[in-house]
Design a protein around this motif. Structure first.
Motif, PDB file in Angstrom:
ATOM      1  N   ASP A 108      -0.402  14.593  10.878  1.00  0.00           N
ATOM      2  CA  ASP A 108      -1.619  13.966  10.372  1.00  0.00           C
ATOM      3  C   ASP A 108      -1.734  14.136   8.857  1.00  0.00           C
ATOM      4  N   ALA A 109      -1.421  15.307   8.362  1.00  0.00           N
ATOM      5  CA  ALA A 109      -1.521  15.577   6.924  1.00  0.00           C
ATOM      6  C   ALA A 109      -0.528  14.728   6.131  1.00  0.00           C
ATOM      7  N   VAL A 110       0.690  14.602   6.628  1.00  0.00           N
ATOM      8  CA  VAL A 110       1.697  13.785   5.939  1.00  0.00           C
ATOM      9  C   VAL A 110       1.241  12.329   5.891  1.00  0.00           C
ATOM     10  N   ARG A 111       0.744  11.820   6.998  1.00  0.00           N
ATOM     11  CA  ARG A 111       0.304  10.420   7.045  1.00  0.00           C
ATOM     12  C   ARG A 111      -0.910  10.191   6.139  1.00  0.00           C
ATOM     13  N   ARG A 112      -1.825  11.123   6.124  1.00  0.00           N
ATOM     14  CA  ARG A 112      -3.013  10.989   5.267  1.00  0.00           C
ATOM     15  C   ARG A 112      -2.617  11.024   3.786  1.00  0.00           C
ATOM     16  N   GLN A 113      -1.747  11.966   3.423  1.00  0.00           N
ATOM     17  CA  GLN A 113      -1.290  12.047   2.029  1.00  0.00           C
ATOM     18  C   GLN A 113      -0.534  10.779   1.626  1.00  0.00           C
ATOM     19  N   ALA A 114       0.263  10.237   2.534  1.00  0.00           N
ATOM     20  CA  ALA A 114       1.003   9.009   2.247  1.00  0.00           C
ATOM     21  C   ALA A 114       0.049   7.840   2.020  1.00  0.00           C
ATOM     22  N   THR A 115      -1.004   7.776   2.808  1.00  0.00           N
ATOM     23  CA  THR A 115      -1.998   6.706   2.652  1.00  0.00           C
ATOM     24  C   THR A 115      -2.681   6.813   1.294  1.00  0.00           C
ATOM     25  N   GLU A 116      -3.094   8.019   0.945  1.00  0.00           N
ATOM     26  CA  GLU A 116      -3.749   8.216  -0.354  1.00  0.00           C
ATOM     27  C   GLU A 116      -2.795   7.883  -1.502  1.00  0.00           C
ATOM     28  N   TYR A 117      -1.567   8.359  -1.409  1.00  0.00           N
ATOM     29  CA  TYR A 117      -0.594   8.113  -2.469  1.00  0.00           C
ATOM     30  C   TYR A 117      -0.361   6.609  -2.644  1.00  0.00           C
ATOM     31  N   ALA A 118      -0.254   5.880  -1.551  1.00  0.00           N
ATOM     32  CA  ALA A 118      -0.004   4.436  -1.623  1.00  0.00           C
ATOM     33  C   ALA A 118      -1.137   3.718  -2.343  1.00  0.00           C
ATOM     34  N   LEU A 119      -2.361   4.026  -1.973  1.00  0.00           N
ATOM     35  CA  LEU A 119      -3.515   3.378  -2.604  1.00  0.00           C
ATOM     36  C   LEU A 119      -3.629   3.761  -4.079  1.00  0.00           C
ATOM     37  N   GLN A 120      -3.461   5.045  -4.369  1.00  0.00           N
ATOM     38  CA  GLN A 120      -3.562   5.534  -5.750  1.00  0.00           C
ATOM     39  C   GLN A 120      -2.485   4.908  -6.638  1.00  0.00           C
ATOM     40  N   THR A 121      -1.276   4.800  -6.124  1.00  0.00           N
ATOM     41  CA  THR A 121      -0.179   4.263  -6.925  1.00  0.00           C
ATOM     42  C   THR A 121      -0.354   2.769  -7.183  1.00  0.00           C
ATOM     43  N   LEU A 122      -0.796   2.009  -6.182  1.00  0.00           N
ATOM     44  CA  LEU A 122      -1.058   0.585  -6.420  1.00  0.00           C
ATOM     45  C   LEU A 122      -2.103   0.438  -7.523  1.00  0.00           C
ATOM     46  N   TRP A 123      -3.137   1.254  -7.468  1.00  0.00           N
ATOM     47  CA  TRP A 123      -4.189   1.209  -8.484  1.00  0.00           C
ATOM     48  C   TRP A 123      -3.632   1.549  -9.867  1.00  0.00           C
ATOM     49  N   GLU A 124      -2.971   2.703  -9.977  1.00  0.00           N
ATOM     50  CA  GLU A 124      -2.534   3.190 -11.286  1.00  0.00           C
ATOM     51  C   GLU A 124      -1.406   2.373 -11.900  1.00  0.00           C
ATOM     52  N   GLU A 125      -0.436   1.963 -11.096  1.00  0.00           N
ATOM     53  CA  GLU A 125       0.749   1.323 -11.659  1.00  0.00           C
ATOM     54  C   GLU A 125       0.673  -0.199 -11.718  1.00  0.00           C
ATOM     55  N   PHE A 126      -0.228  -0.803 -10.952  1.00  0.00           N
ATOM     56  CA  PHE A 126      -0.255  -2.259 -10.921  1.00  0.00           C
ATOM     57  C   PHE A 126      -1.590  -2.871 -11.327  1.00  0.00           C
ATOM     58  N   LEU A 127      -2.698  -2.272 -10.955  1.00  0.00           N
ATOM     59  CA  LEU A 127      -3.985  -2.938 -11.131  1.00  0.00           C
ATOM     60  C   LEU A 127      -4.799  -2.464 -12.319  1.00  0.00           C
ATOM     61  N   LYS A 128      -4.809  -1.184 -12.585  1.00  0.00           N
ATOM     62  CA  LYS A 128      -5.690  -0.598 -13.621  1.00  0.00           C
ATOM     63  C   LYS A 128      -5.528  -1.293 -14.968  1.00  0.00           C
ATOM     64  N   ASN A 129      -4.309  -1.449 -15.435  1.00  0.00           N
ATOM     65  CA  ASN A 129      -4.081  -2.057 -16.748  1.00  0.00           C
ATOM     66  C   ASN A 129      -4.378  -3.552 -16.766  1.00  0.00           C
ATOM     67  N   LYS A 130      -4.226  -4.207 -15.621  1.00  0.00           N
ATOM     68  CA  LYS A 130      -4.501  -5.646 -15.553  1.00  0.00           C
ATOM     69  C   LYS A 130      -5.988  -5.944 -15.763  1.00  0.00           C
ATOM     70  N   LEU A 131      -6.852  -5.030 -15.359  1.00  0.00           N
ATOM     71  CA  LEU A 131      -8.290  -5.247 -15.515  1.00  0.00           C
ATOM     72  C   LEU A 131      -8.683  -5.314 -16.982  1.00  0.00           C
ATOM     73  N   ASP A 132      -7.957  -4.620 -17.829  1.00  0.00           N
ATOM     74  CA  ASP A 132      -8.261  -4.637 -19.254  1.00  0.00           C
ATOM     75  C   ASP A 132      -8.020  -6.011 -19.885  1.00  0.00           C
ATOM     76  N   THR A 133      -7.187  -6.811 -19.238  1.00  0.00           N
ATOM     77  CA  THR A 133      -6.850  -8.122 -19.805  1.00  0.00           C
ATOM     78  C   THR A 133      -7.653  -9.261 -19.195  1.00  0.00           C
ATOM     79  N   VAL A 134      -8.505  -8.929 -18.208  1.00  0.00           N
ATOM     80  CA  VAL A 134      -9.303  -9.981 -17.541  1.00  0.00           C
ATOM     81  C   VAL A 134     -10.561 -10.234 -18.325  1.00  0.00           C
TER      82      VAL A 134
END
Length: 169
Positions: free
Chosen positions: A143-169
């Motif tokens: 359960d802990a591995v799956r929960r950490q993986a879920t959090e990491y996936a969401l956090q990484t999509l935000w940080e590496e793909f979306l966060k900087n794009k919002l500055d240009t909108v």
């Protein structure tokens, strides 16, 4: 990490995707749809969540999103090569703007010296930014591995793909 953290990340992603007019899809193995579940817990997520694929078996990875059988045989399901193909295949199959792929060994069985329990590979694909893969080794029970993986996936999509794009909108 708590349910509250996962909810906050999902809301943050939803707001960003909404502002960008973009959609996301997920293709999950070891998390069994948990990422899609957390995303769709957000009211209105149908505006930015395209669909999710749970490709637990190698056959499902091949049939549903086109992961090459040769890649699976050569590298194994828990590998950089496979999560890259998973992310790209899901992006294409769902006609989404972003894709999250995850494949790992949540345990307690299935680990090896080369790929111990807690090994998780992530693929992130974007129509504009290409595909990247990330590797993590998480501690804890299944359960802990799956929960950490879920959090990491969401956090990484935000940080590496979306966060900087919002500055240009």
């Amino acid at each position: 990490m708590t349910e509250k953290t996962l909810r906050q990340l999902s809301h943050q992603l939803g707001e960003a995707l909404g502002q960008l007019g973009a959609t996301v899809t997920t293709v999950e193995s070891c998390t069994g749809g948990w990422i899609a579940k957390v995303i769709t817990d957000v009211s209105g997520s149908s505006a930015w969540f395209e669909r999710g694929f749970v490709t637990y078996s190698n056959e499902a990875k091949h049939q549903m999103i086109g992961v090459d059988n040769g890649t699976l045989e050569t590298h194994g399901a828990v590998s950089e090569a496979v999560v890259r193909e998973m992310a790209q295949g899901a992006l294409f199959a769902a006609s989404a703007d972003y894709a999250i792929a995850v494949s790992g060994i949540a345990g307690p069985n299935g680990g090896s010296e080369e790929k111990p329990v807690g090994t998780v590979w992530f693929g992130f694909s974007s129509k504009l930014d290409g595909t990247v893969a990330r590797h993590q080794l998480f501690d804890g029970d299944r359960d802990a591995v799956r929960r950490q993986a879920t959090e990491y996936a969401l956090q990484t999509l935000w940080e590496e793909f979306l966060k900087n794009k919002l500055d240009t909108v």
